[in-house]
Design an enzyme around this catalytic site. Structure first.
Site, PDB file in Angstrom:
ATOM      1  CE  LYS A  73     -37.630 -28.071 -29.156  1.00 11.95           C
ATOM      2  NZ  LYS A  73     -37.010 -28.534 -27.919  1.00 11.95           N
ATOM      3  CE1 TYR A 101     -40.689 -26.033 -29.312  1.00 12.38           C
ATOM      4  CE2 TYR A 101     -41.406 -27.224 -31.264  1.00 12.38           C
ATOM      5  CZ  TYR A 101     -41.100 -27.206 -29.912  1.00 12.38           C
ATOM      6  OH  TYR A 101     -41.205 -28.362 -29.177  1.00 12.38           O
TER       7      TYR A 101
HETATM    8  P1  NAP Z   1     -43.640 -28.377 -20.586  1.00 10.17           P
HETATM    9  O1  NAP Z   1     -44.662 -29.316 -20.053  1.00 10.17           O
HETATM   10  O2  NAP Z   1     -44.042 -26.970 -20.905  1.00 10.17           O
HETATM   11  O3  NAP Z   1     -42.390 -28.354 -19.554  1.00 10.17           O
HETATM   12  C1  NAP Z   1     -41.284 -27.550 -19.847  1.00 10.17           C
HETATM   13  C2  NAP Z   1     -40.212 -27.783 -18.808  1.00 10.17           C
HETATM   14  O4  NAP Z   1     -39.069 -26.986 -19.169  1.00 10.17           O
HETATM   15  C3  NAP Z   1     -40.595 -27.361 -17.411  1.00 10.17           C
HETATM   16  O5  NAP Z   1     -39.998 -28.254 -16.500  1.00 10.17           O
HETATM   17  C4  NAP Z   1     -39.966 -25.971 -17.276  1.00 10.17           C
HETATM   18  O6  NAP Z   1     -39.664 -25.613 -15.927  1.00 10.17           O
HETATM   19  C5  NAP Z   1     -38.694 -26.167 -18.068  1.00 10.17           C
HETATM   20  N1  NAP Z   1     -38.108 -24.935 -18.585  1.00 10.17           N
HETATM   21  C6  NAP Z   1     -38.622 -24.056 -19.484  1.00 10.17           C
HETATM   22  N2  NAP Z   1     -37.771 -23.054 -19.697  1.00 10.17           N
HETATM   23  C7  NAP Z   1     -36.684 -23.293 -18.923  1.00 10.17           C
HETATM   24  C8  NAP Z   1     -35.464 -22.597 -18.700  1.00 10.17           C
HETATM   25  N3  NAP Z   1     -35.194 -21.448 -19.328  1.00 10.17           N
HETATM   26  N4  NAP Z   1     -34.562 -23.137 -17.831  1.00 10.17           N
HETATM   27  C9  NAP Z   1     -34.825 -24.303 -17.179  1.00 10.17           C
HETATM   28  N5  NAP Z   1     -35.976 -25.000 -17.356  1.00 10.17           N
HETATM   29  C10 NAP Z   1     -36.888 -24.492 -18.218  1.00 10.17           C
HETATM   30  O7  NAP Z   1     -42.988 -28.928 -21.923  1.00 10.17           O
HETATM   31  P2  NAP Z   1     -42.962 -30.423 -22.538  1.00 10.17           P
HETATM   32  O8  NAP Z   1     -44.113 -30.556 -23.448  1.00 10.17           O
HETATM   33  O9  NAP Z   1     -42.714 -31.413 -21.482  1.00 10.17           O
HETATM   34  O10 NAP Z   1     -41.669 -30.282 -23.461  1.00 10.17           O
HETATM   35  C11 NAP Z   1     -40.389 -30.793 -23.104  1.00 10.17           C
HETATM   36  C12 NAP Z   1     -39.485 -30.717 -24.315  1.00 10.17           C
HETATM   37  O11 NAP Z   1     -40.051 -31.511 -25.362  1.00 10.17           O
HETATM   38  C13 NAP Z   1     -39.333 -29.316 -24.890  1.00 10.17           C
HETATM   39  O12 NAP Z   1     -38.009 -29.142 -25.361  1.00 10.17           O
HETATM   40  C14 NAP Z   1     -40.295 -29.311 -26.045  1.00 10.17           C
HETATM   41  O13 NAP Z   1     -39.932 -28.367 -27.025  1.00 10.17           O
HETATM   42  C15 NAP Z   1     -40.175 -30.742 -26.542  1.00 10.17           C
HETATM   43  N6  NAP Z   1     -41.316 -31.204 -27.330  1.00 10.17           N
HETATM   44  C16 NAP Z   1     -42.576 -31.197 -26.800  1.00 10.17           C
HETATM   45  C17 NAP Z   1     -43.629 -31.651 -27.593  1.00 10.17           C
HETATM   46  C18 NAP Z   1     -45.051 -31.694 -27.086  1.00 10.17           C
HETATM   47  O14 NAP Z   1     -45.956 -31.952 -27.917  1.00 10.17           O
HETATM   48  N7  NAP Z   1     -45.321 -31.510 -25.805  1.00 10.17           N
HETATM   49  C19 NAP Z   1     -43.378 -32.090 -28.900  1.00 10.17           C
HETATM   50  C20 NAP Z   1     -42.083 -32.059 -29.397  1.00 10.17           C
HETATM   51  C21 NAP Z   1     -41.042 -31.625 -28.596  1.00 10.17           C
HETATM   52  P3  NAP Z   1     -40.571 -24.545 -15.105  1.00 10.17           P
HETATM   53  O15 NAP Z   1     -41.947 -25.085 -15.059  1.00 10.17           O
HETATM   54  O16 NAP Z   1     -39.911 -24.456 -13.773  1.00 10.17           O
HETATM   55  O17 NAP Z   1     -40.505 -23.262 -15.892  1.00 10.17           O
END
Ligand code: NAP
Length: 249
Positions: A165, A161
């Site tokens: 990133k 990851y």
């Molecule tokens: P999440 O709740 O798991 O949601 C992930 C989203 O990405 C869902 O809408 C999913 O769609 C979509 N997705 C995953 N794989 C995909 C693919 N191959 N093609 C198209 N859509 C895809 O994640 P989140 O926490 O909101 O994270 C969003 C972003 O923020 C990510 O890049 C993550 O790495 C980053 N981030 C998150 C955190 C955290 O603490 N949550 C911290 C730092 C960065 P489906 O449900 O349809 O699969």
């Protein structure tokens, strides 16, 4: 339609992974800012439809755009169709991402590949078909890449990851230099721990002790930052990595 009318028409905002968590909050925030939203997602139709409905109930416009960002051909086909429309894409948020955590000796190649392909191939597969149309539209633009604190300072158990990133940050900085003269800004947002499904299995109580603010961030807080970067007020910010992490880094 006159040239002036065209300039005033709101542009599409496309958000990958817009069906849940941070992406869903970004869709709602950009809709409030007046953009018609293209909600990309991979599999969860119910979640994507719920975001579309929330936006429409609030008086906005939204459309579902289902494709897997890891797949170059289907991404290109979907985006070429979008780019052929009279209304251009002015804001692109590369948000789709997954985590598959394991200490490095236990990290399978599948989990290395799945994470790096989603973030890095996903960036290429979605951004590449949209860049020339964005340049040709001559309206400037915004590309916002959702990285992570893990890509800035690293994190145990997240070699895959963090690599993905950090790679996204490199892509952000280089593309920002290429597109600056076109008035297209490219920035990365690096969230700390944000309350979404992604961290549902994490040891939250332990994690909170390491965060100076002693709490997780919310998806809406990240979305507000993205909406600012997408706005006219952020026209002179490009090539930056902006942390939002409660003081973690
Ligand atoms: P999440 O709740 O798991 O949601 C992930 C989203 O990405 C869902 O809408 C999913 O769609 C979509 N997705 C995953 N794989 C995909 C693919 N191959 N093609 C198209 N859509 C895809 O994640 P989140 O926490 O909101 O994270 C969003 C972003 O923020 C990510 O890049 C993550 O790495 C980053 N981030 C998150 C955190 C955290 O603490 N949550 C911290 C730092 C960065 P489906 O449900 O349809 O699969």
């Amino acid at each position: 339609m006159t040239e002036l009318d065209k300039e005033r028409e709101p542009t599409f905002a496309l958000v990958t992974g817009g069906s849940r968590g941070i992406g869903a909050a970004i869709c709602r925030a950009l809709a409030r800012a007046g953009h018609p939203i293209l909600i990309n997602y991979r599999s969860n139709d119910d979640a994507a439809n719920a975001v579309k409905q929330q936006i429409e109930e609030a008086g906005g416009e939204a459309e579902l755009l289902k494709f897997d960002v890891r797949d170059r051909e289907t991404s290109r086909a979907a985006l070429e169709e979008v780019a052929s429309r009279p209304r251009s894409v002015g804001v692109l948020v590369n948000n789709a991402g997954i985590a598959r955590d394991a200490s490095f000796p236990s990290l399978s190649y599948e989990d290395w590949e799945d994470v790096t392909r989603t973030t890095l191939d996903g960036f290429y597969n979605v951004t590449h078909p949209l860049v020339m149309p964005m340049i040709r539209a001559r309206r400037g633009g915004r590309i916002i890449n959702i990285s992570s604190v893990s890509g800035v300072v690293g994190n145990r158990g997240q070699t895959n990851y963090s690599a993905a990133k950090a790679g996204l940050i490199g892509a952000t900085r280089s593309l920002a230099q290429e597109l600056a003269k076109r008035k297209i800004t490219v920035n990365a947002v690096a969230p700390g721990l944000i309350e979404t499904d992604m961290i549902a299995d994490a040891p939250i109580a332990e994690i909170k002790k390491q965060i100076p603010m002693r709490r997780l961030g919310t998806a809406d807080e990240v979305a507000s930052l993205v909406a600012f970067l997408a706005s006219d007020a952020a026209a002179y910010i490009t090539g930056q990595v902006i942390g939002i992490n409660g003081g973690l880094a």
